[in-house]
Design an enzyme around this catalytic site. Structure first.
Site, PDB file in Angstrom:
ATOM      1  N   GLU A  44      -0.094   2.176  -8.124  1.00  0.00           N
ATOM      2  CA  GLU A  44       0.655   0.958  -7.780  1.00  0.00           C
ATOM      3  C   GLU A  44      -0.323  -0.095  -7.277  1.00  0.00           C
ATOM      4  O   GLU A  44      -0.993   0.106  -6.267  1.00  0.00           O
ATOM      5  CB  GLU A  44       1.700   1.282  -6.699  1.00  0.00           C
ATOM      6  N   ARG A  48      -0.596  -8.607  -3.786  1.00  0.00           N
ATOM      7  CA  ARG A  48      -0.858  -9.255  -2.495  1.00  0.00           C
ATOM      8  C   ARG A  48      -2.209  -9.947  -2.456  1.00  0.00           C
ATOM      9  O   ARG A  48      -2.609 -10.441  -1.402  1.00  0.00           O
ATOM     10  CB  ARG A  48      -0.835  -8.221  -1.370  1.00  0.00           C
ATOM     11  N   THR A  72       4.893  -4.586  -4.435  1.00  0.00           N
ATOM     12  CA  THR A  72       5.190  -5.812  -3.691  1.00  0.00           C
ATOM     13  C   THR A  72       5.740  -6.893  -4.638  1.00  0.00           C
ATOM     14  O   THR A  72       5.407  -8.072  -4.518  1.00  0.00           O
ATOM     15  CB  THR A  72       3.961  -6.325  -2.901  1.00  0.00           C
ATOM     16  N   LYS A 132      12.454   3.797  -3.403  1.00  0.00           N
ATOM     17  CA  LYS A 132      11.377   3.822  -2.415  1.00  0.00           C
ATOM     18  C   LYS A 132      12.023   3.757  -1.025  1.00  0.00           C
ATOM     19  O   LYS A 132      12.869   2.890  -0.786  1.00  0.00           O
ATOM     20  CB  LYS A 132      10.465   2.619  -2.653  1.00  0.00           C
TER      21      LYS A 132
HETATM   22  C1  3PG Z   1       2.207  -0.703   1.620  1.00  0.00           C
HETATM   23  O1  3PG Z   1       3.050  -1.427   1.176  1.00  0.00           O
HETATM   24  O2  3PG Z   1       1.145  -1.087   2.120  1.00  0.00           O
HETATM   25  C2  3PG Z   1       2.475   0.734   1.459  1.00  0.00           C
HETATM   26  O3  3PG Z   1       3.673   1.052   2.018  1.00  0.00           O
HETATM   27  C3  3PG Z   1       1.393   1.608   1.938  1.00  0.00           C
HETATM   28  O4  3PG Z   1       1.592   1.936   3.240  1.00  0.00           O
HETATM   29  P1  3PG Z   1       0.474   2.776   3.984  1.00  0.00           P
HETATM   30  O5  3PG Z   1      -0.763   1.915   4.028  1.00  0.00           O
HETATM   31  O6  3PG Z   1       1.063   3.021   5.346  1.00  0.00           O
HETATM   32  O7  3PG Z   1       0.255   4.037   3.200  1.00  0.00           O
END
Ligand code: 3PG
Length: 212
Positions: A44, A48, A72, A132
């Site tokens: 994924e 961002r 995201t 999710k």
């Molecule tokens: C995110 O969107 O950054 C993910 O949920 C990952 O979360 P984490 O860094 O706590 O694994």
């Protein structure tokens, strides 16, 4: 290579989905290759950073064994950009009616985020039953997932947020957990140092975690 067409088939490919926030496009392909060598094929890429779509496109073109998606994704425009860049699935931290409609129209496998039973029910009504659970560790974690297993019997989850190698096995032991997401398999310092061997080792350890 196989091209799984639904989110459940994609989630079945590995117990852990690395959540990757890529800051230099040159890192994308070696990072993806290291994760795939370690046994994690489902990646994924969060939208961002300014290079996220370019990174996604590079992985889609150059790492055929990866199943790369966009994370995201907040709206229909980003969903379309992700699709055009070669995303094989899209992930959102929450959901809006407009995004669900756009995702269903796109026919891209879609993993929308939920925090509540009602949100899960709304998505299940629209035929989306793999969700999710985000941010998992903050909004109830294992206890929430255990509590909803009976009332939401047809729904499974990919918990993400605050999960690491120590807590992932407990999540993966639950029958309503299909896989977990997390950034721990690609720590920022290892990416900055281009320590692909370290990332491959982290991926291999994660790939060996039990999948229900
Ligand atoms: C995110 O969107 O950054 C993910 O949920 C990952 O979360 P984490 O860094 O706590 O694994």
């Amino acid at each position: 290579m196989d091209r799984p067409r639904d989110m459940a088939a994609i989630a079945a490919l590995a117990p852990v989905v690395p959540v990757l926030t890529i800051e230099r496009v040159a890192d994308a392909v070696p990072l993806a290759r290291a994760l795939v060598r370690g046994g994690l094929r489902v990646l994924e890429i969060t939208l961002r950073t300014g290079v996220a779509l370019e990174a996604l496109r590079a992985i889609a073109c150059e790492v055929p064994d990866a199943v790369v998606g966009a994370g995201t994704v907040l709206n229909a425009q980003q969903l379309d950009q992700a699709r055009q860049a070669g995303a094989r699935f899209v992930v959102s931290p929450g959901c809006t009616p407009a995004l669900v409609t756009a995702a269903l129209a796109s026919e891209l496998p879609f993993l929308p985020g939920v925090q509540t039973v009602s949100e899960a029910m709304v998505l299940a009504e629209r035929g989306i039953s793999l969700l999710k659970f985000f941010p998992a560790d903050t909004v109830g974690g294992l206890g929430w997932l255990k509590a909803v297993a009976a009332p939401l019997a047809g729904v499974r989850f990919c918990p993400t947020g605050g999960i690491g190698p120590d807590t992932a096995p407990a999540y993966l032991s639950l029958a309503n957990v299909a896989c977990v997401g997390g950034s721990w398999v690609a720590p920022r310092n290892a990416v900055v140092a281009k320590d692909w061997a370290a990332i491959e080792r982290l991926a291999a350890a994660a790939a060996n975690l039990k999948q229900p």
